[in-house]
Write an enzyme that holds these catalytic residues in place. Sequence first.
Site, PDB file in Angstrom:
ATOM      1  N   ASP A 383     -14.766  24.839  -1.157  1.00  0.00           N
ATOM      2  CA  ASP A 383     -14.444  24.830  -2.575  1.00  0.00           C
ATOM      3  C   ASP A 383     -15.560  24.084  -3.299  1.00  0.00           C
ATOM      4  O   ASP A 383     -16.260  23.267  -2.707  1.00  0.00           O
ATOM      5  CB  ASP A 383     -13.098  24.133  -2.782  1.00  0.00           C
ATOM      6  CG  ASP A 383     -12.665  24.149  -4.231  1.00  0.00           C
ATOM      7  OD1 ASP A 383     -12.695  25.231  -4.832  1.00  0.00           O
ATOM      8  OD2 ASP A 383     -12.315  23.077  -4.759  1.00  0.00           O
ATOM      9  N   ASP A 643      -9.893  20.279  -2.018  1.00  0.00           N
ATOM     10  CA  ASP A 643      -9.274  19.028  -2.451  1.00  0.00           C
ATOM     11  C   ASP A 643      -8.035  19.241  -3.303  1.00  0.00           C
ATOM     12  O   ASP A 643      -7.330  18.291  -3.598  1.00  0.00           O
ATOM     13  CB  ASP A 643     -10.279  18.184  -3.231  1.00  0.00           C
ATOM     14  CG  ASP A 643     -10.697  18.840  -4.544  1.00  0.00           C
ATOM     15  OD1 ASP A 643     -10.528  20.068  -4.673  1.00  0.00           O
ATOM     16  OD2 ASP A 643     -11.190  18.124  -5.431  1.00  0.00           O
ATOM     17  N   ASP A 647      -6.155  25.014  -2.996  1.00  0.00           N
ATOM     18  CA  ASP A 647      -6.858  25.276  -1.737  1.00  0.00           C
ATOM     19  C   ASP A 647      -5.911  25.314  -0.539  1.00  0.00           C
ATOM     20  O   ASP A 647      -6.310  25.711   0.552  1.00  0.00           O
ATOM     21  CB  ASP A 647      -7.914  24.195  -1.481  1.00  0.00           C
ATOM     22  CG  ASP A 647      -8.963  24.145  -2.573  1.00  0.00           C
ATOM     23  OD1 ASP A 647      -9.344  25.223  -3.065  1.00  0.00           O
ATOM     24  OD2 ASP A 647      -9.382  23.041  -2.948  1.00  0.00           O
TER      25      ASP A 647
END
Length: 998
Positions: A383, A643, A647
Amino acid sequence: MSDNNVEKEAGPPQESSPVVDSQEPEKRKREYKDFGHEEEGPTHAKVDMEKIQLKAEDLYDKEKVDLETIVVDDVFKLLQTDENGLTTEEAQRRLEIFGPNRLEAEEQNPFLQFLSFMWNPLSWVMEAAALVAIALSNGEGRAPDWEDFVGIVLLLFINSAIGFYEERNAGNAVKALMDSLAPKAKVKRDGKWQEIESAELVPGDMISFKIGDIVPADSRLTEAINVSIDQAALTGESLPQSKKTGDQCFSGSTCKQGEAEGVVISTGPNTFFGRAASLVGQDDDTTGHLQKILAQIGSFCLVAIGIFVIAEIFVLYAGFRYRYRRGLDNILVLLIGGIPIAMPTVLSVTLAVGAQQLAKYKAIVTRITAIEELAAVTILCSDKTGTLTTNKLTIDRNTVRTYGPFSAEDVILLAAYASRTENQDAIDQCVVGALGDTARARAGIKLLDFKPFNPVDKRTEITYREEATGKLKRVTKGMTGIIIELCTRNKTEEIENRLEADVEEFAQRGLRALAVAYEEVDGDDPEGEGNGFELIGLLAIFDPPREDTKQTIDDAMALGVKVKMVTGDQLAIAKETGRRLGLGDHMYPAKVLKEGPSPDSKFRSLDDMILDADGFAGVFPEHKYEIVKRLQGLGHLCAMTGDGANDAPALSRANVGIAVEGATDAARGAADIVLTEPGLSTIVHAIRGSRIIFQRMRNYSIYACAVTIRIVVCFAILAFAFKFDFPPFMILIVALLNDGTIMTLSVDRVLPSSTPDSWDLAEIFAYAVAYGIYLTLSTIALVAIAIRTTWFFDAFGVTLTNGATSAAGNHNDPQLHMVVYLQVAIISQALIFITRSHSFFFMERPSFALMFAFGLAQLVSSIIAAYGDWGFTQIHSISGGWIGIVWVWNIVWFLPLDLVKFGMKATIIKYLRERHIKALAKETAEGVPIVRTQSRVASINESLYRNRVSFIRRAARKVGFGQKVSVRPEELQRFSSIQAARTGATLARHPSRTAQAA
């Protein structure tokens, strides 16, 4: 003032469209658009909204009802509510229909969970052996074989206890997501505002929230006063988003500015948050990578045992006419000695110790089998926001544009004047922070008037007195289009052309533009007219990469791991971040995952595009999940870093999910490894550490398979050739001592590989067969000499039971049994020094723990040989002469084992590797992706090796228990439409009394 967002003064960059000439010849009309989604006006449903009880097929038909864009009035009608909220009775009725506004965690029965660890073929064979020892061994006047039964059960319980402990302490992603929901909510019931548990919210409720509150459920806003919502943890967007009446707010996002009221459209599992939770649990019944390897190794051992057990049944009973109990004891030897029952335990201990070692690098492992998979990872999907970048907006000093007499530093200082120093939003914070010393934002000036940002003006403005000169001055900053319209002084065609070109460049690079203008005010009236604003500069705002990210990515690539960025942010921003990090800018919007490559594309399929891509932008949880799933389908093992709660599904699906420092509870719960230090550098340490652990497991696997071949082939041949009946209990002792020694492999000294590891089982089995047959020969030669000759007795003066000087008359002499036990125990354990080394065994120093454990085990084996006199197991202690003979015999046979290893490398192993390389070359030439060991499998055999209660869960679902929300990850539809449509469809099936009366 709101935390800036997509519509804030720093209008997020946007890919500029060509300038459109107006009809006026004297001046063309310029447009400075935001970088974001173009706003669309509200629409109406293309059905008669007076008919509340719509059919489900109508609600899912977006040609008729698009609940993301229809006017709020239609939403009220669809959900059968109004601005006064629901009555208490109606709310209770809907609570029964939709359930509570929380995510339910599936409870597991601890006892059944413990028993599930004995649910695999390796355990079944040992359980069968235990039943044979206690039940089938009755008869012929002999008691059941209690000693073997207790030993087998003890081995099984030790293995299950370790696995159970790991399972019960693993993080629960669904629970973490549930805990992240807001516990309280302000709701209007019976026309009055009241505070209730957020779990009691239902679709149709009117809710209210303000700055600092967590949005308790997915809702459409009915009133919004300067509202800014931080949903970075959900969608990955860097900036808080401004919201206006009619917009949707996601459950779990945080209100950063303003106050709002809204109508709940979705609760619990049906929210954006809940869909992420359902994706997290979607892979409950799949099999992990390590379990697949265990399945294949277990199958190898079972086939070897099965062949020789069947052979013994025919030879011993049909050929030698053995009595029932005698033949059964020989079969027990193969079952107990051949099954590497401790393999899951040994690997678990190895991984657990590895997890402790990784903790030194600030990496907490929540699923220890992920360590093995990390060693084999070939692609790292990361990410962007908060992972590759800091998630803190920053002024890019290298790209500041100036248009007046001021320098870049002056422009930043003046922009800081026009920013708040307290209660700052994201833009003000980054502008003031660019000064280094935040006190400079008010140093040397006296604040006279300040106009904060608002969604209408889309700019801030300060009027101040310069203490050095006493002059009144005014500075404003905000969206480019707004600021340039304000400017009247020194506004030339050249300036406007430069500004337009700069804004377009920023947009293409994914930088947010913030324009700054300045004017002087005559007189002493702070509200007086100035001499006209002059454009003095354009600031570029971006989310900068972490300091160590580029080096970490380079290190990962050096280890053979490809890095791909997968972000919810805009495509231009993703490309700019990729260029800064050296990832590349071959990035694509998420829509290609649904539409596939264009006809004129160089890619033949979507899979080819995903493999080639450096990253994807504008993705939702389903997209991230789909990317990881497709890469796994192509044979790659994937790690995913993240985080935020958005996700969590991909973290759960990935072979190794990694939650970075500062991650939300949802991400940490779904991850396999949680980092406690900023940045990704810990991942490189973890990859190297995991490859060390992998080498230890590989060494053990070769050893375990070799011992299986050694036991079953050796004792079957001894039974066939000499009618040699070795006592089963002594094989159990050999297994216990071997496994105790092998546990120390978890801290052995090995070197990591420089490329991703993979289980080449053909090599492992080839080595195992070679070593096993060689060790078999060493034992058969010893027994043959003792039975067929008198050399040992004549040369060394040793005897057997009752002073016998030959074993020819009694092939099953108790002392000969003890001699064979000692020979097997010593050289079998010594084999580990061969399997752990790549060169000569003495060239690679083992750990002290391994040497100590080996020495202790040999001491115990020798003591048992010297003093063991256990009548129940047909053995008798032997003299020191015999012990010395066995030790020398084993040393003589051990030394050539390295030559066996080198011979295998030069012949069979070389052939296997060349064949593998040719196969890969052929696949590459044909354009077929390289297929590595699959990460997820569905075969019955492999699924049986899972240390989970999957079979219990499947049984529960078959009878209707433990139902979960079903989500298809392939659905790439907008969330709010799906959510509200489901709600409306349910209400249509359960119409309220009011609607029925009407």
